[in-house]
Design an enzyme around this catalytic site. Structure first.
Site, short mmCIF file in Angstrom:
data_model
loop_
_atom_site.label_atom_id
_atom_site.label_comp_id
_atom_site.label_asym_id
_atom_site.label_seq_id
_atom_site.Cartn_x
_atom_site.Cartn_y
_atom_site.Cartn_z
N ASP A 1 -8.79 1.07 8.65
CA ASP A 1 -8.86 2.47 8.21
C ASP A 1 -9.79 3.29 9.10
O ASP A 1 -9.53 4.46 9.38
CB ASP A 1 -9.36 2.56 6.76
CG ASP A 1 -8.36 1.98 5.78
OD1 ASP A 1 -7.16 1.95 6.10
OD2 ASP A 1 -8.79 1.57 4.69
N GLU B 1 0.85 -1.19 0.00
CA GLU B 1 0.00 0.00 0.00
C GLU B 1 0.89 1.25 0.00
O GLU B 1 1.86 1.32 0.75
CB GLU B 1 -0.93 0.01 1.22
CG GLU B 1 -2.02 -1.05 1.15
CD GLU B 1 -3.13 -0.86 2.19
OE1 GLU B 1 -3.13 0.15 2.93
OE2 GLU B 1 -4.00 -1.74 2.25
N HIS C 1 -4.29 6.62 0.60
CA HIS C 1 -3.56 5.36 0.54
C HIS C 1 -4.19 4.47 -0.51
O HIS C 1 -5.26 4.80 -1.05
CB HIS C 1 -3.47 4.68 1.91
CG HIS C 1 -4.74 4.05 2.40
ND1 HIS C 1 -5.81 4.78 2.87
CD2 HIS C 1 -5.12 2.75 2.50
CE1 HIS C 1 -6.77 3.96 3.25
NE2 HIS C 1 -6.39 2.72 3.03
N HIS D 1 -5.36 0.54 -2.00
CA HIS D 1 -5.75 -0.84 -1.70
C HIS D 1 -5.32 -1.70 -2.88
O HIS D 1 -5.42 -1.28 -4.02
CB HIS D 1 -7.25 -0.94 -1.50
CG HIS D 1 -7.71 -0.48 -0.14
ND1 HIS D 1 -9.03 -0.44 0.22
CD2 HIS D 1 -7.00 -0.05 0.93
CE1 HIS D 1 -9.12 -0.01 1.49
NE2 HIS D 1 -7.91 0.26 1.93
ZN LIG Z 1 -7.18 0.96 3.64
#
Ligand SMILES: [Zn+2]
Length: 132
Positions: free
Chosen positions: A94, A23, A81, A83
């Site tokens: 999250d 990530e 961010h 995935h």
């Molecule tokens: Zn996430």
């Protein structure tokens, strides 16, 4: 209320997400205006977990990024961010991060899908993303 981001900035995040086996994450710096959040700058911060399913920003670089942005009069309007192989919506992990960082959370996937979310009380709400 929505997130306003330049196409090249959004593309840069998606491109990093496509290339990375873990990530990717960082900040969206900018300013709030009329209930919207305008992204002026994208700043990548290394994911210290080096994980394909989770992220944590490397703390020293994280603070340095915030300091440098504040010096230029910019504030943290969002956190982004990526995935990998799962939809760009907040995970349980999250959600915990969103409580610590109550800003817009932009999530992208490696295919170029994206979504932006805020926490309102204990509920996650998707907000619009305007690409300019
Ligand atoms: Zn996430």
């Amino acid at each position: 209320m929505g997130l306003i981001i330049r196409q090249e900035d959004l593309k840069a995040i998606i491109k990093m997400a496509e290339k990375s086996a873990v990530e990717v994450c960082g900040f969206l710096f900018g300013r709030g205006e009329g209930g919207n959040f305008i992204v002026e700058e994208v700043r990548f911060v290394p994911n210290r977990l080096n994980s394909p399913t989770a992220f944590e920003m490397e703390p020293v670089e994280m603070l340095q990024a915030i300091d440098e942005a504040e010096e230029r009069g910019l504030e943290v309007v969002g956190i982004f961010h990526s995935h990998l192989k799962c939809p760009p919506v907040p995970s349980g992990r999250d959600l915990k991060g969103m409580r610590l960082w109550p800003v817009v959370w932009l999530i992208v996937d490696e295919k170029g899908n994206y979504g932006a979310f805020v926490l309102e009380g204990d509920r996650i709400r998707e907000v619009g993303v305007e690409v300019v």
